[in-house]
Design a protein around this motif. Sequence first.
Motif, PDB file in Angstrom:
ATOM      1  N   LYS A  60      62.181 100.437  65.323  1.00 50.23           N
ATOM      2  CA  LYS A  60      61.692 101.764  65.707  1.00 50.23           C
ATOM      3  C   LYS A  60      60.185 101.875  65.469  1.00 50.23           C
ATOM      4  O   LYS A  60      59.472 102.566  66.184  1.00 50.23           O
ATOM      5  CB  LYS A  60      62.441 102.817  64.904  1.00 50.23           C
ATOM      6  CG  LYS A  60      62.186 104.226  65.402  1.00 50.23           C
ATOM      7  CD  LYS A  60      63.049 105.192  64.687  1.00 50.23           C
ATOM      8  CE  LYS A  60      62.811 106.611  65.197  1.00 50.23           C
ATOM      9  NZ  LYS A  60      63.632 107.603  64.530  1.00 50.23           N
ATOM     10  N   PHE A  61      59.667 101.119  64.515  1.00 49.91           N
ATOM     11  CA  PHE A  61      58.229 101.127  64.234  1.00 49.91           C
ATOM     12  C   PHE A  61      57.441 100.590  65.427  1.00 49.91           C
ATOM     13  O   PHE A  61      56.412 101.145  65.816  1.00 49.91           O
ATOM     14  CB  PHE A  61      57.958 100.291  62.962  1.00 49.91           C
ATOM     15  CG  PHE A  61      56.497 100.168  62.651  1.00 49.91           C
ATOM     16  CD1 PHE A  61      55.795 101.215  62.079  1.00 49.91           C
ATOM     17  CD2 PHE A  61      55.808  98.991  62.951  1.00 49.91           C
ATOM     18  CE1 PHE A  61      54.482 101.074  61.806  1.00 49.91           C
ATOM     19  CE2 PHE A  61      54.492  98.870  62.658  1.00 49.91           C
ATOM     20  CZ  PHE A  61      53.805  99.914  62.091  1.00 49.91           C
ATOM     21  N   ASP A  62      57.964  99.489  65.998  1.00 50.69           N
ATOM     22  CA  ASP A  62      57.275  98.945  67.176  1.00 50.69           C
ATOM     23  C   ASP A  62      57.315  99.926  68.356  1.00 50.69           C
ATOM     24  O   ASP A  62      56.351 100.044  69.121  1.00 50.69           O
ATOM     25  CB  ASP A  62      57.927  97.619  67.600  1.00 50.69           C
ATOM     26  CG  ASP A  62      57.663  96.501  66.574  1.00 50.69           C
ATOM     27  OD1 ASP A  62      56.626  96.630  65.866  1.00 50.69           O
ATOM     28  OD2 ASP A  62      58.437  95.540  66.528  1.00 50.69           O
ATOM     29  N   PHE A  63      58.475 100.602  68.464  1.00 55.28           N
ATOM     30  CA  PHE A  63      58.565 101.581  69.548  1.00 55.28           C
ATOM     31  C   PHE A  63      57.545 102.708  69.352  1.00 55.28           C
ATOM     32  O   PHE A  63      56.855 103.131  70.304  1.00 55.28           O
ATOM     33  CB  PHE A  63      59.993 102.157  69.595  1.00 55.28           C
ATOM     34  CG  PHE A  63      60.140 103.252  70.621  1.00 55.28           C
ATOM     35  CD1 PHE A  63      60.248 102.942  71.978  1.00 55.28           C
ATOM     36  CD2 PHE A  63      60.187 104.591  70.222  1.00 55.28           C
ATOM     37  CE1 PHE A  63      60.392 103.949  72.873  1.00 55.28           C
ATOM     38  CE2 PHE A  63      60.342 105.570  71.150  1.00 55.28           C
ATOM     39  CZ  PHE A  63      60.441 105.263  72.502  1.00 55.28           C
ATOM     40  N   GLU A 108      54.406 101.361  81.242  1.00 51.52           N
ATOM     41  CA  GLU A 108      55.398 100.316  81.503  1.00 51.52           C
ATOM     42  C   GLU A 108      55.866  99.682  80.182  1.00 51.52           C
ATOM     43  O   GLU A 108      57.075  99.398  79.995  1.00 51.52           O
ATOM     44  CB  GLU A 108      54.805  99.257  82.422  1.00 51.52           C
ATOM     45  CG  GLU A 108      54.550  99.773  83.845  1.00 51.52           C
ATOM     46  CD  GLU A 108      53.868  98.733  84.709  1.00 51.52           C
ATOM     47  OE1 GLU A 108      53.503  97.675  84.163  1.00 51.52           O
ATOM     48  OE2 GLU A 108      53.657  98.999  85.947  1.00 51.52           O
ATOM     49  N   GLN A 109      54.919  99.430  79.285  1.00 53.03           N
ATOM     50  CA  GLN A 109      55.297  98.865  77.984  1.00 53.03           C
ATOM     51  C   GLN A 109      56.198  99.823  77.203  1.00 53.03           C
ATOM     52  O   GLN A 109      57.146  99.390  76.503  1.00 53.03           O
ATOM     53  CB  GLN A 109      54.022  98.548  77.180  1.00 53.03           C
ATOM     54  CG  GLN A 109      53.248  97.363  77.722  1.00 53.03           C
ATOM     55  CD  GLN A 109      51.988  97.099  76.931  1.00 53.03           C
ATOM     56  OE1 GLN A 109      51.714  97.799  75.948  1.00 53.03           O
ATOM     57  NE2 GLN A 109      51.228  96.082  77.357  1.00 53.03           N
ATOM     58  N   LEU A 110      55.928 101.163  77.306  1.00 56.26           N
ATOM     59  CA  LEU A 110      56.750 102.136  76.608  1.00 56.26           C
ATOM     60  C   LEU A 110      58.172 102.145  77.193  1.00 56.26           C
ATOM     61  O   LEU A 110      59.162 102.231  76.428  1.00 56.26           O
ATOM     62  CB  LEU A 110      56.123 103.528  76.728  1.00 56.26           C
ATOM     63  CG  LEU A 110      56.859 104.674  76.022  1.00 56.26           C
ATOM     64  CD1 LEU A 110      56.983 104.382  74.526  1.00 56.26           C
ATOM     65  CD2 LEU A 110      56.180 106.008  76.282  1.00 56.26           C
ATOM     66  N   GLU A 111      58.292 102.013  78.521  1.00 61.87           N
ATOM     67  CA  GLU A 111      59.610 101.976  79.142  1.00 61.87           C
ATOM     68  C   GLU A 111      60.374 100.725  78.682  1.00 61.87           C
ATOM     69  O   GLU A 111      61.576 100.797  78.373  1.00 61.87           O
ATOM     70  CB  GLU A 111      59.466 101.990  80.676  1.00 61.87           C
ATOM     71  CG  GLU A 111      58.921 103.284  81.226  1.00 61.87           C
ATOM     72  CD  GLU A 111      59.906 104.430  81.034  1.00 61.87           C
ATOM     73  OE1 GLU A 111      61.118 104.200  80.951  1.00 61.87           O
ATOM     74  OE2 GLU A 111      59.392 105.610  80.968  1.00 61.87           O
ATOM     75  N   ARG A 112      59.721  99.592  78.649  1.00 66.42           N
ATOM     76  CA  ARG A 112      60.389  98.365  78.185  1.00 66.42           C
ATOM     77  C   ARG A 112      60.748  98.486  76.698  1.00 66.42           C
ATOM     78  O   ARG A 112      61.831  98.043  76.265  1.00 66.42           O
ATOM     79  CB  ARG A 112      59.483  97.165  78.400  1.00 66.42           C
ATOM     80  CG  ARG A 112      59.385  96.766  79.887  1.00 66.42           C
ATOM     81  CD  ARG A 112      58.791  95.401  80.015  1.00 66.42           C
ATOM     82  NE  ARG A 112      57.425  95.335  79.543  1.00 66.42           N
ATOM     83  CZ  ARG A 112      56.348  95.549  80.294  1.00 66.42           C
ATOM     84  NH1 ARG A 112      56.493  95.846  81.587  1.00 66.42           N
ATOM     85  NH2 ARG A 112      55.159  95.475  79.757  1.00 66.42           N
ATOM     86  N   ALA A 113      59.845  99.128  75.941  1.00 62.85           N
ATOM     87  CA  ALA A 113      60.155  99.276  74.505  1.00 62.85           C
ATOM     88  C   ALA A 113      61.333 100.200  74.300  1.00 62.85           C
ATOM     89  O   ALA A 113      62.167  99.999  73.389  1.00 62.85           O
ATOM     90  CB  ALA A 113      58.919  99.817  73.767  1.00 62.85           C
ATOM     91  N   LYS A 114      61.415 101.250  75.168  1.00 64.38           N
ATOM     92  CA  LYS A 114      62.549 102.169  75.044  1.00 64.38           C
ATOM     93  C   LYS A 114      63.859 101.423  75.340  1.00 64.38           C
ATOM     94  O   LYS A 114      64.871 101.589  74.627  1.00 64.38           O
ATOM     95  CB  LYS A 114      62.375 103.337  76.022  1.00 64.38           C
ATOM     96  CG  LYS A 114      63.411 104.427  75.857  1.00 64.38           C
ATOM     97  CD  LYS A 114      63.225 105.512  76.903  1.00 64.38           C
ATOM     98  CE  LYS A 114      61.950 106.281  76.646  1.00 64.38           C
ATOM     99  NZ  LYS A 114      61.835 107.421  77.556  1.00 64.38           N
ATOM    100  N   THR A 115      63.876 100.543  76.322  1.00 64.40           N
ATOM    101  CA  THR A 115      65.076  99.764  76.659  1.00 64.40           C
ATOM    102  C   THR A 115      65.406  98.797  75.517  1.00 64.40           C
ATOM    103  O   THR A 115      66.582  98.626  75.114  1.00 64.40           O
ATOM    104  CB  THR A 115      64.849  98.988  77.979  1.00 64.40           C
ATOM    105  OG1 THR A 115      64.512  99.934  79.003  1.00 64.40           O
ATOM    106  CG2 THR A 115      66.080  98.222  78.372  1.00 64.40           C
ATOM    107  N   MET A 116      64.406  98.142  74.987  1.00 64.74           N
ATOM    108  CA  MET A 116      64.614  97.192  73.910  1.00 64.74           C
ATOM    109  C   MET A 116      65.071  97.911  72.648  1.00 64.74           C
ATOM    110  O   MET A 116      65.857  97.375  71.853  1.00 64.74           O
ATOM    111  CB  MET A 116      63.320  96.427  73.633  1.00 64.74           C
ATOM    112  CG  MET A 116      62.924  95.510  74.807  1.00 64.74           C
ATOM    113  SD  MET A 116      61.341  94.724  74.559  1.00 64.74           S
ATOM    114  CE  MET A 116      61.742  93.678  73.148  1.00 64.74           C
TER     115      MET A 116
END
Length: 451
Positions: free
Chosen positions: A203-206, A187-195
């Motif tokens: 991109k580092f945080d992603f 879920e965090q990866l999906e939100r990070a992809k949207t953000m």
Amino acid sequence: MRIEHVTGTIGERLPVDVKALDLVYEKDRKRYMQKWVWVLLAVIVVFLFLPWTQNIRSTGFVTTVNQDDRPQELNSQIPGKIIKWYVKEGDFVQAGDTIVQLGEIKDDYLDPNLIPKTQEQIAQNENKARFYEGKAATSQQQMQYLLEQRDLKMASLDNKRIQIERKIQAKQLEVQAAKVDEQQAREQLERAKTMLEKEAISKFDFERRNATFQKALAAVTDKQNELDNLRQDLLINKLDISNATQEYAEKIAKAQGDQFASSGAVAEAKEKVASLSIKKQNIEQRSGYYFLVAPQSGQVIKAMKAGINEIVKEGEKIVEIVPQDIDYAVELFVSPMDLPLVDIGQKVRFMFDGFPAIVFSGWPAASYGTYGGKVIAVESNRSINGKFRILVAEDSTDRHWPPGLRLGSGASGFALLKDVPVWYELWRNINGFPPEFYKLDKPAAKGDKKE
């Protein structure tokens, strides 16, 4: 007496002197015939009223009171051949004296060392029995050891199974926790992809969040693999339990089979020992039958074998021994019609063959040469001659029986019954009636009340 005139055929009266008439008609002599007739009638009347003892006549033979006093047959208990005679016919022997010696004729008993050989076989089978008893005991101990080993092995495998099951339960919790972490990272990866698409994060945080997700996904896979391995270990543990159960069952069955085989061998050896012991005892007992001895004192008669080496069958009569000191008795046979008149204690008078006697059966007191006896037994079943056998012993209150009696000699007896007049006895015999029936008075038993 003179007749002076005789009438002729023509009616003439002739003078005749007839002297013969004096010799034919003796009127002057006294006559005694009538007196003798009356005297004879008086004697007959008196005789008819004289007492007469009724009796039952019978014949029989001299025997003995006791069965063991009668002639005893000496029979051979084994088949054999005569080796030696120690007596001859007519000899008097004492109880235990040797009569004849027999020899063996059966092949099974001809070996003179038969008893030692049989004893040796008994000893061998006893050792065999002891050996198999030890083997059976060892098999029992081995089976007990295997049972203990099986219990320990099964307890160890069971403990291992419990540990694996507990690890599986813990690992299942870890897998569930890893899946929760993986779901959160996804879920965090999906939100990070949207953000990232909105350029709200770098991109580092992603990449960092993507790495976290991959790490969580790998953790789930790792935990699941560990859970599968534990489940595989549990299955292996169950197979180990099954294999151990089968393995120890086979070992225990083998040990038990060895025990049963040993026990069977023990039983077989003991049975052989018992059989050989009986055979040895029979051989020893049989050796005692080679010498036939007199069972009692008496005279040897009726030798059935004449010489040496004659074959004797099993149970065959060899000689007969007549006892010396015996209590004589007489066996009589009475008809069924007279049997109810005979009872225990009935007095009987005897005439023995070879001993002169004058007998008045109706007046036993006036008889001479008769002997007294008492009935001691009355058989309840008739003999083959259709009559009933009674046994009469010597009457101790009368004179002793003659010493010259011999077994089997003849005897005539008459049982004394009721006293009746002579006329009654004649009337009874003419009409074919039985004698008067009566029973002997017996003493009352103790405790009987007088009425």
